[in-house]
Design a protein around this motif. Structure first.
Motif, PDB file in Angstrom:
ATOM      1  N   LYS A 125       0.829  -1.195   0.000  1.00 37.54           N
ATOM      2  CA  LYS A 125       0.000   0.000   0.000  1.00 37.54           C
ATOM      3  C   LYS A 125       0.865   1.247   0.000  1.00 37.54           C
ATOM      4  O   LYS A 125       1.827   1.353   0.760  1.00 37.54           O
ATOM      5  N   GLY A 126       0.525   2.192  -0.883  1.00 37.78           N
ATOM      6  CA  GLY A 126       1.280   3.431  -0.985  1.00 37.78           C
ATOM      7  C   GLY A 126       2.410   3.388  -1.986  1.00 37.78           C
ATOM      8  O   GLY A 126       3.012   4.424  -2.281  1.00 37.78           O
ATOM      9  N   GLU A 127       2.712   2.220  -2.548  1.00 36.33           N
ATOM     10  CA  GLU A 127       3.803   2.118  -3.520  1.00 36.33           C
ATOM     11  C   GLU A 127       3.300   2.445  -4.924  1.00 36.33           C
ATOM     12  O   GLU A 127       2.139   2.209  -5.264  1.00 36.33           O
ATOM     13  N   GLY A 133       1.097  -2.636 -17.921  1.00 31.87           N
ATOM     14  CA  GLY A 133       1.042  -1.359 -18.621  1.00 31.87           C
ATOM     15  C   GLY A 133       0.259  -0.280 -17.902  1.00 31.87           C
ATOM     16  O   GLY A 133       0.171   0.847 -18.399  1.00 31.87           O
ATOM     17  N   ILE A 134      -0.313  -0.582 -16.744  1.00 31.61           N
ATOM     18  CA  ILE A 134      -1.091   0.388 -15.979  1.00 31.61           C
ATOM     19  C   ILE A 134      -0.273   0.820 -14.768  1.00 31.61           C
ATOM     20  O   ILE A 134       0.171  -0.019 -13.986  1.00 31.61           O
ATOM     21  N   SER A 135      -0.061   2.121 -14.621  1.00 32.43           N
ATOM     22  CA  SER A 135       0.751   2.645 -13.531  1.00 32.43           C
ATOM     23  C   SER A 135      -0.125   3.400 -12.539  1.00 32.43           C
ATOM     24  O   SER A 135      -1.074   4.088 -12.933  1.00 32.43           O
ATOM     25  N   GLY A 136       0.203   3.269 -11.263  1.00 35.59           N
ATOM     26  CA  GLY A 136      -0.531   4.004 -10.247  1.00 35.59           C
ATOM     27  C   GLY A 136      -0.047   3.655  -8.855  1.00 35.59           C
ATOM     28  O   GLY A 136       0.786   2.772  -8.663  1.00 35.59           O
ATOM     29  N   THR A 137      -0.593   4.367  -7.873  1.00 34.78           N
ATOM     30  CA  THR A 137      -0.266   4.131  -6.470  1.00 34.78           C
ATOM     31  C   THR A 137      -1.235   3.111  -5.892  1.00 34.78           C
ATOM     32  O   THR A 137      -2.448   3.240  -6.062  1.00 34.78           O
ATOM     33  N   VAL A 138      -0.703   2.098  -5.219  1.00 37.54           N
ATOM     34  CA  VAL A 138      -1.537   1.049  -4.639  1.00 37.54           C
ATOM     35  C   VAL A 138      -2.330   1.627  -3.463  1.00 37.54           C
ATOM     36  O   VAL A 138      -1.753   2.154  -2.511  1.00 37.54           O
ATOM     37  N   THR A 139      -3.644   1.525  -3.543  1.00 35.40           N
ATOM     38  CA  THR A 139      -4.496   1.989  -2.448  1.00 35.40           C
ATOM     39  C   THR A 139      -5.063   0.841  -1.636  1.00 35.40           C
ATOM     40  O   THR A 139      -5.535   1.053  -0.523  1.00 35.40           O
ATOM     41  N   ASN A 170       7.904  -2.177  -9.702  1.00 34.64           N
ATOM     42  CA  ASN A 170       7.702  -1.445  -8.459  1.00 34.64           C
ATOM     43  C   ASN A 170       8.721  -0.313  -8.379  1.00 34.64           C
ATOM     44  O   ASN A 170       9.913  -0.549  -8.220  1.00 34.64           O
ATOM     45  N   SER A 171       8.248   0.918  -8.508  1.00 35.95           N
ATOM     46  CA  SER A 171       9.137   2.081  -8.526  1.00 35.95           C
ATOM     47  C   SER A 171       9.403   2.653  -7.141  1.00 35.95           C
ATOM     48  O   SER A 171      10.210   3.580  -7.013  1.00 35.95           O
ATOM     49  N   ARG A 177      16.797   5.632  -6.628  1.00 29.66           N
ATOM     50  CA  ARG A 177      16.556   5.320  -8.036  1.00 29.66           C
ATOM     51  C   ARG A 177      17.541   6.100  -8.895  1.00 29.66           C
ATOM     52  O   ARG A 177      18.041   7.150  -8.479  1.00 29.66           O
ATOM     53  N   ARG A 178      17.793   5.576 -10.084  1.00 29.27           N
ATOM     54  CA  ARG A 178      18.660   6.275 -11.020  1.00 29.27           C
ATOM     55  C   ARG A 178      17.821   7.086 -11.996  1.00 29.27           C
ATOM     56  O   ARG A 178      16.885   6.579 -12.610  1.00 29.27           O
ATOM     57  N   VAL A 179      18.186   8.337 -12.138  1.00 28.46           N
ATOM     58  CA  VAL A 179      17.517   9.230 -13.085  1.00 28.46           C
ATOM     59  C   VAL A 179      18.298   9.215 -14.393  1.00 28.46           C
ATOM     60  O   VAL A 179      19.505   9.442 -14.396  1.00 28.46           O
ATOM     61  N   ASP A 180      17.633   8.939 -15.487  1.00 32.70           N
ATOM     62  CA  ASP A 180      18.252   8.952 -16.816  1.00 32.70           C
ATOM     63  C   ASP A 180      17.653  10.076 -17.646  1.00 32.70           C
ATOM     64  O   ASP A 180      16.434  10.145 -17.811  1.00 32.70           O
ATOM     65  N   VAL A 181      18.513  10.947 -18.154  1.00 35.84           N
ATOM     66  CA  VAL A 181      18.080  12.046 -19.033  1.00 35.84           C
ATOM     67  C   VAL A 181      18.901  11.973 -20.308  1.00 35.84           C
ATOM     68  O   VAL A 181      20.137  12.005 -20.267  1.00 35.84           O
ATOM     69  N   SER A 182      18.233  11.854 -21.435  1.00 37.22           N
ATOM     70  CA  SER A 182      18.912  11.757 -22.724  1.00 37.22           C
ATOM     71  C   SER A 182      18.907  13.101 -23.432  1.00 37.22           C
ATOM     72  O   SER A 182      17.906  13.840 -23.388  1.00 37.22           O
ATOM     73  N   VAL A 183      20.017  13.408 -24.087  1.00 32.35           N
ATOM     74  CA  VAL A 183      20.137  14.659 -24.835  1.00 32.35           C
ATOM     75  C   VAL A 183      21.115  14.441 -25.988  1.00 32.35           C
ATOM     76  O   VAL A 183      22.053  13.641 -25.879  1.00 32.35           O
ATOM     77  N   GLY A 184      20.870  15.115 -27.093  1.00 33.71           N
ATOM     78  CA  GLY A 184      21.754  14.997 -28.254  1.00 33.71           C
ATOM     79  C   GLY A 184      22.481  16.304 -28.529  1.00 33.71           C
ATOM     80  O   GLY A 184      21.925  17.389 -28.329  1.00 33.71           O
TER      81      GLY A 184
END
Length: 274
Positions: A125-127, A133-139, A170-171, A177-184
């Motif tokens: 709960k709360g994660e 394919g469906i994302s959300g917070t567990v209630t 599970n995020s 967590r590792r943040v990934d930012v792509s740029v060219g």
């Protein structure tokens, strides 16, 4: 005729049930409903305070206990009306048998999956999770379905069998967590300068962790750009804030440093022959 005689002698048409039984059933239903509410509350408090069970497991057990108590209450009320409860139980058994016979075992499957999900806790709960394919917070995890609240405040229910039988992303479970930012960048830009600017941007951010150390890597030599990836570690709760800061920050930092972020380009060659 006294009121007691009226209650005992007056019957509901086509049923044979006296008003006395109806009144008794109503009283039992009211008292039983209050008793069920009290028992559920006590059961929840007992599990929450006297055990080390996770909140998700407690909620699942409370829901299961609630359904059991309400079924018992209905049977008691029916018995007070003079209904043969044993025949009702046999009827329910026959219905369950028909359901299973017609291949509708999803109810049992979802119930069993709900027990496994609540016990082994691939989600809690709360994660914040992604299921099929469906994302959300567990209630909550109910007897039949798992409940998610999406970021746009959309309420989603997913059958427990699908949660148990699908990969779950599970995020929220891990602390970081590792943040990934792509740029060219353009091919004629100074690559070393771009790497230094990106590295300095991450190291100067207060929410970026120093260990593991942030890093910038070249990920691809694309058609129109040299693609870089900024990889920075942060606490899970700061993930989206850091991602947004780095995404907007790298744009401004490259502009100030004179590093070009190119538009996609296509070279078209025309020959002179008809």
């Amino acid at each position: 005729m006294e009121i007691a005689d009226i209650l005992t002698e007056t019957t509901i048409p086509l049923s044979g049930i006296t008003l006395e039984k109806v009144l008794l059933a109503v009283i039992i239903a009211i008292i039983g409903w209050i008793a069920v509410k009290v028992l559920i509350s006590l059961f929840k408090k007992t599990l929450s305070h006297s055990s080390r069970l996770p909140e998700l497991v407690v909620e699942f057990l409370v829901r299961f206990f609630s359904v059991l108590l309400y079924v018992i209450l209905v049977l008691v009320v029916l018995a007070a009306l003079g209904v043969d409860v044993s025949s009702v139980v046999l009827g329910l058994s026959a219905v369950i048998g028909l359901i299973l016979g017609f291949g509708l075992q999803d109810t049992i499957t979802n119930l069993a999956a709900g027990v496994w999900v609540a016990a082994l806790r691939p989600i809690d709960k709360g994660e914040f999770v992604e299921v099929n394919g469906i994302s959300g917070t567990v209630t909550g995890v109910g007897i039949m379905a798992t409940e998610l609240l999406k970021p746009d405040n959309t309420y989603i229910t997913i059958p427990n069998s699908l949660v148990w039988g699908s990969p779950v992303i599970n995020s929220s479970r891990m602390d970081t967590r590792r943040v990934d930012v792509s740029v060219g960048i353009a091919y004629d830009s100074d690559l070393d300068l771009a790497l230094r600017v990106a590295q300095d941007l991450m190291e100067s951010h207060a929410a970026v962790l120093s260990s593991p150390q942030p890093a910038v890597v070249v990920t691809e030599l694309a058609d129109s750009s040299v693609n870089l990836a900024l990889r920075a570690w942060t606490r899970t709760g700061d993930y989206w804030g850091v991602k947004g800061d780095l995404t907007s920050g790298i744009l401004l930092a490259f502009r100030e440093a004179g590093v070009e972020i190119p538009f996609p380009q296509v070279d078209v060659h025309l020959d002179g022959t008809n």
